[in-house]
Write a protein that holds these residues in place. Structure first.
Motif, PDB file in Angstrom:
ATOM      1  N   LYS A   1       0.844  -1.190   0.000  1.00  0.00           N
ATOM      2  CA  LYS A   1       0.000   0.000   0.000  1.00  0.00           C
ATOM      3  C   LYS A   1       0.877   1.236   0.000  1.00  0.00           C
ATOM      4  O   LYS A   1       1.819   1.358   0.788  1.00  0.00           O
ATOM      5  CB  LYS A   1      -0.896  -0.006   1.237  1.00  0.00           C
ATOM      6  CG  LYS A   1      -1.927   1.110   1.264  1.00  0.00           C
ATOM      7  CD  LYS A   1      -2.858   0.963   2.455  1.00  0.00           C
ATOM      8  CE  LYS A   1      -3.898   2.069   2.478  1.00  0.00           C
ATOM      9  NZ  LYS A   1      -4.812   1.920   3.642  1.00  0.00           N
ATOM     10  N   GLY A   2       0.589   2.160  -0.906  1.00  0.00           N
ATOM     11  CA  GLY A   2       1.377   3.382  -0.989  1.00  0.00           C
ATOM     12  C   GLY A   2       2.693   3.164  -1.720  1.00  0.00           C
ATOM     13  O   GLY A   2       2.967   2.081  -2.249  1.00  0.00           O
TER      14      GLY A   2
ATOM     15  N   LYS B   1      14.455  -3.300  -3.705  1.00  0.00           N
ATOM     16  CA  LYS B   1      14.399  -2.570  -4.975  1.00  0.00           C
ATOM     17  C   LYS B   1      12.951  -2.205  -5.282  1.00  0.00           C
ATOM     18  O   LYS B   1      12.070  -3.069  -5.246  1.00  0.00           O
ATOM     19  CB  LYS B   1      14.985  -3.428  -6.095  1.00  0.00           C
ATOM     20  CG  LYS B   1      15.010  -2.751  -7.453  1.00  0.00           C
ATOM     21  CD  LYS B   1      15.873  -3.527  -8.448  1.00  0.00           C
ATOM     22  CE  LYS B   1      15.337  -4.901  -8.720  1.00  0.00           C
ATOM     23  NZ  LYS B   1      16.107  -5.633  -9.767  1.00  0.00           N
ATOM     24  N   LEU B   2      12.709  -0.950  -5.559  1.00  0.00           N
ATOM     25  CA  LEU B   2      11.373  -0.504  -5.976  1.00  0.00           C
ATOM     26  C   LEU B   2      11.196  -0.885  -7.441  1.00  0.00           C
ATOM     27  O   LEU B   2      11.937  -0.424  -8.305  1.00  0.00           O
ATOM     28  CB  LEU B   2      11.223   1.005  -5.784  1.00  0.00           C
ATOM     29  CG  LEU B   2       9.851   1.609  -6.087  1.00  0.00           C
ATOM     30  CD1 LEU B   2       8.780   1.018  -5.181  1.00  0.00           C
ATOM     31  CD2 LEU B   2       9.903   3.120  -5.918  1.00  0.00           C
ATOM     32  N   VAL B   3      10.222  -1.737  -7.730  1.00  0.00           N
ATOM     33  CA  VAL B   3      10.064  -2.300  -9.074  1.00  0.00           C
ATOM     34  C   VAL B   3       9.068  -1.515  -9.915  1.00  0.00           C
ATOM     35  O   VAL B   3       9.339  -1.165 -11.062  1.00  0.00           O
ATOM     36  CB  VAL B   3       9.622  -3.778  -8.988  1.00  0.00           C
ATOM     37  CG1 VAL B   3       9.444  -4.366 -10.391  1.00  0.00           C
ATOM     38  CG2 VAL B   3      10.645  -4.600  -8.209  1.00  0.00           C
ATOM     39  N   ARG B   4       7.897  -1.229  -9.340  1.00  0.00           N
ATOM     40  CA  ARG B   4       6.851  -0.532 -10.101  1.00  0.00           C
ATOM     41  C   ARG B   4       6.091   0.409  -9.186  1.00  0.00           C
ATOM     42  O   ARG B   4       5.933   0.145  -7.983  1.00  0.00           O
ATOM     43  CB  ARG B   4       5.862  -1.540 -10.708  1.00  0.00           C
ATOM     44  CG  ARG B   4       6.461  -2.479 -11.724  1.00  0.00           C
ATOM     45  CD  ARG B   4       5.426  -3.465 -12.243  1.00  0.00           C
ATOM     46  NE  ARG B   4       4.397  -2.817 -13.050  1.00  0.00           N
ATOM     47  CZ  ARG B   4       3.316  -3.454 -13.519  1.00  0.00           C
ATOM     48  NH1 ARG B   4       3.134  -4.748 -13.257  1.00  0.00           N
ATOM     49  NH2 ARG B   4       2.443  -2.807 -14.253  1.00  0.00           N
ATOM     50  N   LYS B   5       5.603   1.497  -9.770  1.00  0.00           N
ATOM     51  CA  LYS B   5       4.761   2.441  -9.048  1.00  0.00           C
ATOM     52  C   LYS B   5       3.381   2.486  -9.702  1.00  0.00           C
ATOM     53  O   LYS B   5       3.270   2.489 -10.926  1.00  0.00           O
ATOM     54  CB  LYS B   5       5.367   3.843  -9.074  1.00  0.00           C
ATOM     55  CG  LYS B   5       6.698   3.976  -8.354  1.00  0.00           C
ATOM     56  CD  LYS B   5       7.198   5.415  -8.445  1.00  0.00           C
ATOM     57  CE  LYS B   5       8.544   5.589  -7.774  1.00  0.00           C
ATOM     58  NZ  LYS B   5       9.031   6.991  -7.870  1.00  0.00           N
ATOM     59  N   PHE B   6       2.359   2.508  -8.868  1.00  0.00           N
ATOM     60  CA  PHE B   6       0.984   2.687  -9.342  1.00  0.00           C
ATOM     61  C   PHE B   6       0.441   3.958  -8.691  1.00  0.00           C
ATOM     62  O   PHE B   6       1.154   4.649  -7.964  1.00  0.00           O
ATOM     63  CB  PHE B   6       0.130   1.473  -8.986  1.00  0.00           C
ATOM     64  CG  PHE B   6       0.694   0.164  -9.502  1.00  0.00           C
ATOM     65  CD1 PHE B   6       0.500  -0.230 -10.821  1.00  0.00           C
ATOM     66  CD2 PHE B   6       1.422  -0.668  -8.669  1.00  0.00           C
ATOM     67  CE1 PHE B   6       1.016  -1.424 -11.295  1.00  0.00           C
ATOM     68  CE2 PHE B   6       1.941  -1.877  -9.130  1.00  0.00           C
ATOM     69  CZ  PHE B   6       1.737  -2.244 -10.448  1.00  0.00           C
ATOM     70  N   SER B   7      -0.806   4.254  -8.942  1.00  0.00           N
ATOM     71  CA  SER B   7      -1.367   5.492  -8.393  1.00  0.00           C
ATOM     72  C   SER B   7      -1.465   5.452  -6.870  1.00  0.00           C
ATOM     73  O   SER B   7      -1.184   6.457  -6.197  1.00  0.00           O
ATOM     74  CB  SER B   7      -2.751   5.753  -8.996  1.00  0.00           C
ATOM     75  OG  SER B   7      -3.618   4.656  -8.730  1.00  0.00           O
ATOM     76  N   GLU B   8      -1.840   4.304  -6.310  1.00  0.00           N
ATOM     77  CA  GLU B   8      -2.047   4.233  -4.860  1.00  0.00           C
ATOM     78  C   GLU B   8      -1.210   3.156  -4.171  1.00  0.00           C
ATOM     79  O   GLU B   8      -1.272   3.006  -2.954  1.00  0.00           O
ATOM     80  CB  GLU B   8      -3.536   3.992  -4.556  1.00  0.00           C
ATOM     81  CG  GLU B   8      -4.437   5.130  -5.039  1.00  0.00           C
ATOM     82  CD  GLU B   8      -5.888   4.873  -4.680  1.00  0.00           C
ATOM     83  OE1 GLU B   8      -6.200   3.787  -4.157  1.00  0.00           O
ATOM     84  OE2 GLU B   8      -6.713   5.771  -4.915  1.00  0.00           O
ATOM     85  N   ASN B   9      -0.446   2.392  -4.931  1.00  0.00           N
ATOM     86  CA  ASN B   9       0.398   1.365  -4.323  1.00  0.00           C
ATOM     87  C   ASN B   9       1.614   1.110  -5.216  1.00  0.00           C
ATOM     88  O   ASN B   9       1.799   1.791  -6.227  1.00  0.00           O
ATOM     89  CB  ASN B   9      -0.389   0.076  -4.049  1.00  0.00           C
ATOM     90  CG  ASN B   9      -1.196  -0.378  -5.249  1.00  0.00           C
ATOM     91  OD1 ASN B   9      -0.641  -0.591  -6.329  1.00  0.00           O
ATOM     92  ND2 ASN B   9      -2.516  -0.515  -5.086  1.00  0.00           N
ATOM     93  N   SER B  10       2.414   0.144  -4.849  1.00  0.00           N
ATOM     94  CA  SER B  10       3.645  -0.112  -5.594  1.00  0.00           C
ATOM     95  C   SER B  10       4.099  -1.550  -5.371  1.00  0.00           C
ATOM     96  O   SER B  10       3.561  -2.272  -4.532  1.00  0.00           O
ATOM     97  CB  SER B  10       4.742   0.866  -5.143  1.00  0.00           C
ATOM     98  OG  SER B  10       4.942   0.764  -3.745  1.00  0.00           O
ATOM     99  N   GLU B  11       5.100  -1.971  -6.141  1.00  0.00           N
ATOM    100  CA  GLU B  11       5.700  -3.283  -5.987  1.00  0.00           C
ATOM    101  C   GLU B  11       7.173  -3.127  -5.641  1.00  0.00           C
ATOM    102  O   GLU B  11       7.878  -2.340  -6.263  1.00  0.00           O
ATOM    103  CB  GLU B  11       5.577  -4.103  -7.283  1.00  0.00           C
ATOM    104  CG  GLU B  11       4.184  -4.642  -7.540  1.00  0.00           C
ATOM    105  CD  GLU B  11       4.126  -5.532  -8.764  1.00  0.00           C
ATOM    106  OE1 GLU B  11       5.145  -5.640  -9.477  1.00  0.00           O
ATOM    107  OE2 GLU B  11       3.067  -6.139  -9.006  1.00  0.00           O
ATOM    108  N   ILE B  12       7.612  -3.884  -4.638  1.00  0.00           N
ATOM    109  CA  ILE B  12       9.023  -3.864  -4.283  1.00  0.00           C
ATOM    110  C   ILE B  12       9.561  -5.297  -4.269  1.00  0.00           C
ATOM    111  O   ILE B  12       8.837  -6.243  -3.963  1.00  0.00           O
ATOM    112  CB  ILE B  12       9.275  -3.193  -2.918  1.00  0.00           C
ATOM    113  CG1 ILE B  12       8.462  -3.870  -1.803  1.00  0.00           C
ATOM    114  CG2 ILE B  12       8.992  -1.718  -2.969  1.00  0.00           C
ATOM    115  CD1 ILE B  12       8.731  -3.272  -0.431  1.00  0.00           C
ATOM    116  N   GLU B  13      10.816  -5.426  -4.663  1.00  0.00           N
ATOM    117  CA  GLU B  13      11.500  -6.720  -4.617  1.00  0.00           C
ATOM    118  C   GLU B  13      12.321  -6.769  -3.337  1.00  0.00           C
ATOM    119  O   GLU B  13      13.116  -5.862  -3.067  1.00  0.00           O
ATOM    120  CB  GLU B  13      12.392  -6.899  -5.841  1.00  0.00           C
ATOM    121  CG  GLU B  13      13.093  -8.246  -5.900  1.00  0.00           C
ATOM    122  CD  GLU B  13      13.956  -8.388  -7.144  1.00  0.00           C
ATOM    123  OE1 GLU B  13      13.399  -8.407  -8.255  1.00  0.00           O
ATOM    124  OE2 GLU B  13      15.198  -8.462  -6.995  1.00  0.00           O
TER     125      GLU B  13
END
Length: 237
Positions: free
Chosen positions: A140-141, A168-180
């Motif tokens: 989230k975020g 590692k920050l992999v992807r950003k979305f409007s309200e959340n993101s993906e991290i490795e």
């Protein structure tokens, strides 16, 4: 040849060595008709008869090594008291008795190893070996570098400080993101607790690698046998 009872049970595919020790302490194991609860007990593999839950235990020479892409909502055990689906339900064509190497939470998906090689299981799950595990976490975020650096340096959760992690920050979305996230420990729900500690709770979690063994494009709910090279790599860790 003499061997410790728990090691014999692990070699026979009954359970990991630590789980076999638990079975011995619970009085579920007999040697030559006598219940054994002493963890220091050794048996003669050529003469002694071993029983688990009153069924004779035999060590089979064939070792099996499986990589499963575990879906969410499956338990990483052979049986569940609440009758929920287990990872064993995904292996209907496997005739050998295998068991999971470590665990993945009920609501976590991804790479899970299963085998009847008790020695390898013991090595891969023992805390002293620090084998890396890599996850993709949808959180989230969008955590900033300061928050990610806290995870990289180690963060206090449940009263202990985690070992430094690769982040590692992999992807950003409007309200959340993906991290490795790559960690070298295996504490209960560790990745989820780490992300919670920096204010970015996990929405979805998937394990994509153990050491240099990768999930790659294996479909969800499917499995494959490890290659000779992968087995050799794990045994050398």
């Amino acid at each position: 040849m003499e061997i410790r009872l728990q090691k014999y049970l692990a070699n026979a595919g009954i359970a990991s060595r630590r789980k076999a020790e638990k079975y011995i302490l619970e009085g579920k194991v007999k040697v030559n008709g006598k219940v054994i609860t002493n963890l220091g007990t050794k048996i003669n593999t050529e003469k002694d008869l071993v029983y688990f839950n009153d069924k004779k235990v035999c060590v089979k020479n064939k070792k099996v090594y499986i990589l499963l892409n575990k879906p969410e909502n499956y338990i990483t055990t052979a049986n569940d008291q609440f009758d929920r689906p287990t990872v064993m339900d995904l292996l209907p064509s496997i005739s050998e008795r295998v068991y999971p190497v470590g665990r993945l939470d009920y609501n976590t998906s991804g790479l899970l190893l299963l085998t009847n090689d008790g020695e390898l299981t013991y090595k891969l799950t023992h805390p002293k070996h620090h084998i890396s595990k890599t996850y993709i976490a949808k959180v989230k975020g969008i955590p900033d570098e300061n928050s990610l650096n806290k995870l990289r340096k180690g963060i206090v959760i449940d009263g202990y400080k985690t070992s430094p992690a690769k982040i590692k920050l992999v992807r950003k979305f409007s309200e959340n993101s993906e991290i490795e996230i790559t960690i070298y420990e295996g504490r209960n729900r560790q990745v989820r607790k780490m992300c919670e500690a920096i204010g970015h709770p996990v929405l979805k979690l998937k394990r994509i690698a153990i050491g240099k063994i990768f999930l790659k494009d294996l479909p969800l709910g499917k499995y494959r046998y490890l290659t000779k090279e992968e087995i050799s790599y794990l045994k050398k860790l």
